[in-house]
Enzyme design. Structure first.
Site, PDB file in Angstrom:
ATOM      1  N   HIS A   9       0.813  -1.222   0.000  1.00 39.28           N
ATOM      2  CA  HIS A   9       0.000   0.000   0.000  1.00 39.28           C
ATOM      3  C   HIS A   9       0.844   1.270   0.000  1.00 39.28           C
ATOM      4  O   HIS A   9       0.419   2.304  -0.497  1.00 39.28           O
ATOM      5  CB  HIS A   9      -1.048  -0.043   1.106  1.00 39.28           C
ATOM      6  N   ARG A  34     -10.532   4.122  -1.473  1.00 35.56           N
ATOM      7  CA  ARG A  34     -10.050   3.284  -0.370  1.00 35.56           C
ATOM      8  C   ARG A  34     -10.357   3.998   0.955  1.00 35.56           C
ATOM      9  O   ARG A  34      -9.513   4.712   1.496  1.00 35.56           O
ATOM     10  CB  ARG A  34      -8.544   3.048  -0.505  1.00 35.56           C
ATOM     11  N   ARG A  48     -15.353   1.986  -1.181  1.00 43.68           N
ATOM     12  CA  ARG A  48     -15.110   0.657  -0.626  1.00 43.68           C
ATOM     13  C   ARG A  48     -15.128   0.744   0.891  1.00 43.68           C
ATOM     14  O   ARG A  48     -14.484   1.628   1.472  1.00 43.68           O
ATOM     15  CB  ARG A  48     -13.752   0.126  -1.095  1.00 43.68           C
ATOM     16  N   GLU A  52     -11.294 -10.806  -4.873  1.00 46.34           N
ATOM     17  CA  GLU A  52      -9.853 -10.705  -4.631  1.00 46.34           C
ATOM     18  C   GLU A  52      -9.311 -11.883  -3.823  1.00 46.34           C
ATOM     19  O   GLU A  52      -8.141 -11.910  -3.462  1.00 46.34           O
ATOM     20  CB  GLU A  52      -9.501  -9.374  -3.968  1.00 46.34           C
ATOM     21  N   ASN A  81      -4.574  -7.077  -7.008  1.00 46.81           N
ATOM     22  CA  ASN A  81      -3.408  -7.036  -6.098  1.00 46.81           C
ATOM     23  C   ASN A  81      -3.489  -8.183  -5.095  1.00 46.81           C
ATOM     24  O   ASN A  81      -2.517  -8.897  -4.864  1.00 46.81           O
ATOM     25  CB  ASN A  81      -3.367  -5.720  -5.322  1.00 46.81           C
ATOM     26  N   ASP A  82      -4.673  -8.327  -4.510  1.00 48.06           N
ATOM     27  CA  ASP A  82      -4.833  -9.402  -3.536  1.00 48.06           C
ATOM     28  C   ASP A  82      -5.064 -10.735  -4.212  1.00 48.06           C
ATOM     29  O   ASP A  82      -4.636 -11.770  -3.704  1.00 48.06           O
ATOM     30  CB  ASP A  82      -5.996  -9.077  -2.583  1.00 48.06           C
ATOM     31  N   ARG A 102       2.285  -9.595  -0.742  1.00 49.66           N
ATOM     32  CA  ARG A 102       2.509  -8.504  -1.711  1.00 49.66           C
ATOM     33  C   ARG A 102       3.416  -7.420  -1.163  1.00 49.66           C
ATOM     34  O   ARG A 102       3.930  -6.588  -1.912  1.00 49.66           O
ATOM     35  CB  ARG A 102       1.167  -7.913  -2.163  1.00 49.66           C
ATOM     36  N   CYS A 143      -9.793  -3.184 -10.469  1.00 51.84           N
ATOM     37  CA  CYS A 143      -9.340  -1.989  -9.765  1.00 51.84           C
ATOM     38  C   CYS A 143      -7.978  -2.202  -9.101  1.00 51.84           C
ATOM     39  O   CYS A 143      -7.491  -1.334  -8.385  1.00 51.84           O
ATOM     40  CB  CYS A 143     -10.377  -1.504  -8.755  1.00 51.84           C
TER      41      CYS A 143
HETATM   42  C1  PEP Z   1      -6.675  -5.102  -4.778  1.00 56.43           C
HETATM   43  O1  PEP Z   1      -6.472  -5.938  -3.905  1.00 56.43           O
HETATM   44  O2  PEP Z   1      -6.398  -5.299  -5.983  1.00 56.43           O
HETATM   45  C2  PEP Z   1      -7.267  -3.797  -4.442  1.00 56.43           C
HETATM   46  C3  PEP Z   1      -7.611  -2.952  -5.384  1.00 56.43           C
HETATM   47  O3  PEP Z   1      -7.388  -3.469  -3.135  1.00 56.43           O
HETATM   48  P1  PEP Z   1      -6.154  -3.077  -2.207  1.00 56.43           P
HETATM   49  O4  PEP Z   1      -4.963  -2.853  -3.094  1.00 56.43           O
HETATM   50  O5  PEP Z   1      -6.515  -1.860  -1.458  1.00 56.43           O
HETATM   51  O6  PEP Z   1      -6.001  -4.291  -1.348  1.00 56.43           O
HETATM   52 MG    MG Z   2      -7.393  -5.751  -2.002  1.00 57.22          MG
END
Ligand code: PEP
Ligand code: MG
Length: 589
Positions: free
Chosen positions: A213, A320, A357, A456, A479-480, A490, A527
C-alpha cells in the site's frame, strides 16, 4: 563517490533531489514537518518524554538500592547508570534540537533521526563494549518515544515552501527550491498520506513490494518511487544528492556531473512525453472497433477527486475509505466525519459515480493504534477488511450509515472487500438493511446505492455464481488476487520476483471472472494495479474487460492504449496468451 542501489520500480519518472532520511523505529511514530512557531513546543515535548524516562530510571535505582546485592546485581546498577548517561548525552540532546529547529522535523522524527546518526557512529567503533551500547541507546530512545505517545502532538504538517526554505537556509543553499527525496526503511501508508501534499519529489524504501500500500500511495502521488531497495536507508546519508529512476527501479547516490546531466535530460524528455498525452484528455476512450471503455480513478482521500477529474476519469472505481481511519491513534472517524468526507468526494466528482469501498484495515494497512492486539500472526490472512468490519458491527454500521447518507448527494456505489463466504455476504447484506432501517426510523435522509463486491480471494472467483446472485457489480482486486493465488505476500520484497500478474493461474481466474460477468450481463471492472499497467491493457481488453480503475496519473497512458486497440483482433490473441504455458512470452507475440 557515485554508487547505485537496485530495487523494485513502482512509480515511474525520474526524481533528482537531496536525501531526507526517515529512520526506522520499533515504535510506530508519525513524521511531519512543523511550523516554525511550533519549534519550542516540540522541543518541550521531547524534554517531557525524556524527563519521564529519567524519573522512571531514578525510581528503579532507588528500588535497587533497597534490595540486597543478591537480588540486584551490580550489572543492573551499571546498566541503569549507562542509560541515564545516554539520556543526558549532549550529542543526542543537541542533535534532536537541531532537527527540530533547523529542519522543522516533528519531535518523534527528530529523535529517531538523531538516534540513527549516533547509531551509525557506534557501528563504526572498534571497541566491542562501546559498539554494544548502541542497543542501549535504541532502548532508551524507544522508551522516550513511548513516553511521548501519550502527549498530544502539535499536529499540523507545514507546506512544502516552509519545509524547503528551512532546509535550504540550514544548508546555506542559494536555491530555496531544492527538491527533497525521502529515503526510509519503511514508510507506513498513513505517513505517505502526510507527505501527499507534495513535499517530496520521490521516495525510496528498503522494504515493500510493488503492490504494497505504500507503493500504491506513491503511485497515486505520481512521483518516482523505488521500494525493496534493501539497504538504501543505511547507505544513503542525510543530504546526499540522489537520483531516483522510477522506471528502472534504480537509485543513484552522489551522481557525477555527467550522470546528473544525463538524467536531467531524461527527466525533461519524460515531461515532454507526458505533456503530449494531455491532448487525449477530452478524447472518449473508444477502441478502433468502436468498443466503449470506462476509465475510472482509484482515490485515497476525498481531495483526490480533483486529480481524478483533471485526468478525465469518468468516475471513481475505488475510494479506499480506510485511509480515513489510519494514523489517528485508534480514534475512528464518527458517522458525521465520514459522511462529510464521502460527500466531499461525491461532490468533487460532480455527478459522476463514486465507488466507496468499505474499510480494508489490516495486513499492511494497520490502524496505528499501537495496541498489542493489533499484532496478528499473519495479518494478510487474518482479521482484515470485511472480516474486521463484521467483527465490530457497530463500527461497520457507522460506516454504512455514513455512506447511505452521502448517497443523497450523487451516484454512489458501495463495494465490499475480501468477501469469500456466503455467511459473510449474508451478514453484510443484513447490516446494510439494518443501516437503512435505522436511518428511515430516525427520519434521516439517505440515498440509493448499488452494492458491489471485490473479487480478490481465489475462493470468491471460484464461486462467482454466488456473488453474481447477490451483488449489482463486481470488481477484481488483482493485487490481492495475485497475493492469495500465489501465496506471495505482496508487501514482502524478498518474494517480489514471484509476484506475477501473468501467472497462468491468476490469468485464468481473471479471465473466467470477466467472462462469467459478461455472460450474466453483470458489470465488472479491475481496480488492482493491473488496470493501470499499460503493458496489460491489450490483454485485459482482449479478455473482454471494458472497465478499468486506476491511479488518475495512469489514465491517459491507458487511454492511449485503448485508442490503438482493436478488440476483435485482441480477443483470439488474448485466448492464446491464456492457454500459453509461458504467458509472458506469448504476450510479446
Ligand atoms: C486489490 O487488492 O487489488 C485492491 C484494489 O485493493 P487493495 O490494493 O486496497 O487491497
Ligand atoms: Mg485488495
Amino acid at each position: 563517490m557515485t554508487f547505485s542501489i537496485h530495487g523494485l520500480a513502482v512509480a515511474r519518472g525520474i526524481a533528482i533531489g537531496r536525501a531526507v532520511l526517515v529512520a526506522s523505529s520499533r515504535v510506530d511514530v508519525a513524521h511531519y514537518f512543523i511550523e516554525p512557531s511550533q519549534i519550542e513546543r516540540e522541543i518541550e515535548r521531547v524534554k517531557r518524554g525524556r524527563d519521564a524516562v529519567v524519573d522512571e530510571l531514578h525510581r528503579l535505582q532507588q528500588t535497587i538500592t533497597q534490595m540486597g546485592p543478591k537480588d540486584a546485581p551490580h550489572e543492573l546498577r551499571a546498566l541503569l547508570d549507562v542509560h541515564l548517561m545516554l539520556l543526558q548525552d549532549e550529542e543526542m540532546v543537541g542533535g534532536v534540537k537541531h532537527w527540530i529547529r533547523d529542519r522543522l522535523y516533528n519531535a518523534e522524527w527528530a529523535l529517531t533521526t538523531q538516534l540513527e546518526m549516533v547509531a551509525r557512529q557506534f557501528d563504526e567503533m572498534e571497541d566491542a563494549y562501546l559498539r554494544e551500547r548502541k542497543a542501549d541507546l535504541e532502548q532508551i530512545t524507544e522508551k522516550v518515544l513511548r513516553a511521548m505517545k501519550g502527549q498530544a502532538s502539535t499536529g499540523l504538517p507545514v507546506g512544502i515552501a516552509t519545509a524547503r526554505k528551512a532546509y535550504s537556509a540550514e544548508l546555506q543553499l542559494e536555491d530555496t527550491d531544492t527538491p527533497l527525496v525521502l529515503i526510509a526503511h519503511e514508510i507506513s501508508p498513513s505517513d505517505m498520506l502526510q507527505f501527499k501534499q507534495g513535499l517530496f519529489a520521490g521516495f525510496v524504501t528498503d522494504v515493500g513490494g510493488k503492490t504494497s500500500h505504500t507503493a500504491i500511495v506513491a503511485r497515486s502521488m505520481d512521483i518516482p518511487a523505488v521500494v525493496g531497495a534493501r539497504t538504501a536507508s543505511q547507505l544513503v546519508r542525510q543530504d546526499d544528492w540522489v537520483i531516483i529512476d522510477g522506471d528502472a527501479g534504480v537509485v543513484i547516490v552522489d551522481p557525477s556531473p555527467i550522470i546528473l546531466a544525463e538524467y536531467q535530460y531524461k527527466q525533461r524528455q519524460l515531461e515532454i512525453e507526458r505533456g503530449s498525452l494531455a491532448r487525449l484528455l477530452k478524447t472518449p476512450a473508444v477502441t478502433l472497433d468502436g468498443e466503449k471503455v470506462e476509465l475510472l480513478a482509484n482515490i485515497e482521500m476525498p481531495e483526490d477527486a480533483l486529480s481524478a477529474m483533471r485526468a478525465g476519469a469518468v468516475g471513481v472505481g475505488l475510494f479506499r475509505s480506510e485511509f480515513l481511519f489510519m494514523g489517528r491513534q485508534g480514534h475512528l472517524p464518527d458517522e458525521q466525519e465520514q459522511y462529510l468526507a464521502y460527500r466531499r468526494a461525491i461532490e468533487g466528482m460532480a455527478g459522476l459515480p463514486v465507488t466507496i469501498r468499505t474499510v480494508d484495515i489490516g495486513a499492511d494497512k494497520p490502524m496505528d493504534n499501537g495496541l498489542p492486539e493489533d499484532k496478528h500472526l499473519n495479518p494478510a490472512l487474518g482479521l482484515r477488511a470485511i472480516r474486521w468490519s463484521l467483527a465490530d458491527p457497530s463500527m461497520f454500521l457507522t460506516q454504512l450509515r455514513a455512506i447511505l447518507r452521502a448517497a443523497v448527494h450523487g451516484r454512489v456505489k458501495m463495494m465490499i472487500p475480501m468477501l469469500a463466504h456466503l455467511s459473510e455476504i449474508r451478514q453484510t447484506l443484513a447490516l446494510v438493511e439494518q443501516a437503512r432501517a435505522e436511518l428511515a426510523r430516525e427520519g434521516v435522509a439517505f440515498g440509493p446505492i448499488e452494492l458491489g463486491a471485490m473479487i480478490e480471494i481465489p475462493a470468491a472467483a471460484l464461486t462467482l455464481r454466488t456473488f453474481l446472485r447477490h451483488f449489482d457489480f463486481l470488481s477484481l482486486g488483482t493485487n490481492d488476487l495475485i497475493q492469495y493465488t500465489l501465496a506471495i505476500d505482496r508487501a514482502d520484497e524478498s518474494v517480489a520476483h514471484l509476484y506475477d500478474p501473468l501467472h497462468p493461474a491468476v490469468l485464468r481466474l481473471v479471465a473466467d471472472t470477466i467472462a462469467e460477468c459478461r455472460a450474466h450481463g453483470k458489470e465488472v471492472s479491475v481496480c488492482g494495479e493491473m488496470a493501470g499497467d499499460v503493458s496489460m491493457t491489450r490483454l485485459l481488453l482482449g479478455l473482454g474487460l471494458r472497465c478499468f480503475s486506476m491511479h488518475p496519473a495512469q489514465i491517459l497512458a491507458v487511454k492511449q492504449q485503448v485508442l490503438r486497440a482493436d478488440t476483435s483482433r485482441l480477443q483470439p490473441w488474448a485466448q492464446s496468451v491464456l492457454e500459453a504455458e509461458d504467458p509472458l512470452a506469448a504476450l510479446g507475440s
